[in-house]
Design a protein around this motif. Structure first.
Motif, short mmCIF file in Angstrom:
data_model
loop_
_atom_site.label_atom_id
_atom_site.label_comp_id
_atom_site.label_asym_id
_atom_site.label_seq_id
_atom_site.Cartn_x
_atom_site.Cartn_y
_atom_site.Cartn_z
N PRO A 142 0.80 -1.12 -0.24
CA PRO A 142 0.29 0.41 -0.28
C PRO A 142 1.14 1.79 0.55
CG PRO A 142 -0.13 -0.34 2.04
CD PRO A 142 1.44 -1.58 1.99
N SER A 143 -0.09 2.21 -0.68
CA SER A 143 1.01 3.45 -0.40
C SER A 143 -0.20 4.57 -0.93
CB SER A 143 1.97 3.71 -1.51
OG SER A 143 1.40 3.63 -2.81
N VAL A 144 -0.37 5.56 -0.37
CA VAL A 144 -0.89 6.97 -0.17
C VAL A 144 -0.31 7.62 -1.47
CG1 VAL A 144 -1.88 9.08 1.04
CG2 VAL A 144 -1.37 6.64 2.12
N MET A 145 0.69 7.23 -1.75
CA MET A 145 1.44 8.07 -2.74
C MET A 145 2.89 7.64 -2.61
SD MET A 145 2.25 12.83 -3.91
CE MET A 145 0.41 13.20 -4.22
N ASP A 146 3.42 7.06 -4.23
CA ASP A 146 5.32 7.04 -3.99
C ASP A 146 5.89 7.90 -4.30
OD1 ASP A 146 4.29 7.61 -6.80
OD2 ASP A 146 3.70 6.16 -7.90
N LEU A 147 6.85 8.24 -4.34
CA LEU A 147 7.84 8.32 -3.80
C LEU A 147 7.96 9.51 -5.60
CD1 LEU A 147 10.69 6.63 -1.42
CD2 LEU A 147 8.08 8.71 -0.80
N PRO A 148 8.03 8.75 -6.08
CA PRO A 148 8.58 9.64 -7.81
C PRO A 148 7.29 10.98 -7.35
CG PRO A 148 8.95 7.95 -8.10
CD PRO A 148 8.75 7.53 -7.07
N SER A 149 5.99 10.74 -7.62
CA SER A 149 5.00 11.39 -7.15
C SER A 149 5.23 12.24 -5.75
CB SER A 149 3.64 10.79 -7.01
OG SER A 149 3.80 9.53 -8.10
N THR A 154 6.30 18.23 -4.31
CA THR A 154 7.32 18.59 -3.42
C THR A 154 8.23 19.63 -4.29
OG1 THR A 154 8.51 16.97 -3.07
CG2 THR A 154 6.45 16.82 -1.50
N LYS A 155 8.30 19.08 -5.30
CA LYS A 155 9.66 20.38 -5.94
C LYS A 155 11.01 19.22 -4.69
CE LYS A 155 7.37 21.51 -8.88
NZ LYS A 155 6.60 20.91 -9.64
N LEU A 156 11.32 18.38 -4.25
CA LEU A 156 12.41 17.82 -3.68
C LEU A 156 13.00 16.81 -4.52
CD1 LEU A 156 11.48 17.54 0.11
CD2 LEU A 156 13.44 18.90 -1.16
N PRO A 157 14.45 16.62 -4.61
CA PRO A 157 15.33 15.40 -5.65
C PRO A 157 15.06 13.77 -4.48
CG PRO A 157 16.72 16.97 -4.28
CD PRO A 157 15.40 17.47 -3.14
N LEU A 158 14.34 13.74 -5.21
CA LEU A 158 13.99 11.86 -5.36
C LEU A 158 14.60 11.33 -4.59
CD1 LEU A 158 12.06 9.23 -5.95
CD2 LEU A 158 13.06 8.73 -7.17
#
Length: 238
Positions: A142-149, A154-158
């Motif tokens: 499960p995930s609320v939002m994957d990290l690439p999204s 957020t404009k933060l680097p992956l």
């Protein structure tokens, strides 16, 4: 476990649960009473049509007035990201499904989520997280939002987010992080009959949502419970 395996373990005497276009509906016997089942199978995305179909199934259970529990079984993609669904008000349809599950629970139909595959974003929130407690089987993702999204929003680097996720379960995807944050109440044992485990969950259901307490106790959300209590206290005083 596949949905067929889950249903066989849950209803050893047989059941009336069917799957059509990835949507799960039906019921089966559970210790002398009925257990209603709704959900999503096969990593199916949840769109307007699916959300309304599942909402209708939940409302039909409520009309039966049997106070029987509802199991929400989930192996889905995220919400269906199509122009048609967005124009038809997908956000409102997902909210309608979540509210139907919340209303059913408050009307005497205990709701238990069971995630056994993937689920993400709005589809996860409107189904699994809209139940009073959420159980999982090993291998669930499960995930609320994957990290690439998250990186795009957020404009933060992956790479930075991946590093943060190692110590911050509250926004990181995956079953272990959801357990730590309190979103997943318990991970079931696939080697034991699910019939008895779901019965035990129903018998021990908390009277209210305890995700904030679990997240604090497990270290995944150490301050959320206290902040929520302060906000509620100020609202009551103000």
């Amino acid at each position: 476990m596949t949905l067929a395996d889950i249903l066989a373990s849950l209803f050893p005497e047989g059941h009336g649960v069917t799957v059509a276009d990835g949507l799960v509906t039906g019921h089966g016997p559970l210790d002398g009473r009925t257990l209603h089942v709704v959900g999503i199978d096969g990593d199916t995305p949840l769109g307007v049509d699916g959300a309304l179909t599942l909402s209708a199934a939940v409302l039909d259970v409520m009309r039966a007035a049997d106070k029987a529990p509802i199991l929400v079984a989930i192996d889905s993609d995220s919400q269906r990201m199509s122009r048609r669904d967005e124009l038809l008000g997908l956000n409102e349809c997902l909210a309608h499904l979540a509210k139907a599950l919340l209303l059913a629970d408050r009307s005497g139909h205990p709701t238990i989520g069971l995630i056994y595959g993937h689920s993400a974003a709005g589809a996860f929130i409107a189904t699994a997280l809209a139940t009073r407690v959420l159980a999982a089987l090993p291998g669930a993702n499960p995930s609320v939002m994957d990290l690439p999204s998250v990186a795009r929003v957020t404009k933060l680097p992956l790479e930075k987010l991946q590093q943060m996720a190692k110590s911050t379960p509250v926004f990181a995807p995956g079953l272990d992080n959801m357990v730590a944050a309190g979103a997943v109440h318990v991970v079931l044992d696939p080697e034991r009959p699910l019939h008895a485990q779901i019965l035990g969950l129903i018998a021990d259901l908390p009277s209210h949502d305890v995700r904030d307490r679990l997240g604090q106790e497990r270290g995944g959300r150490p301050v959320a419970r206290d902040i929520a209590a302060r906000v509620a206290g100020q609202a009551r005083a103000g």
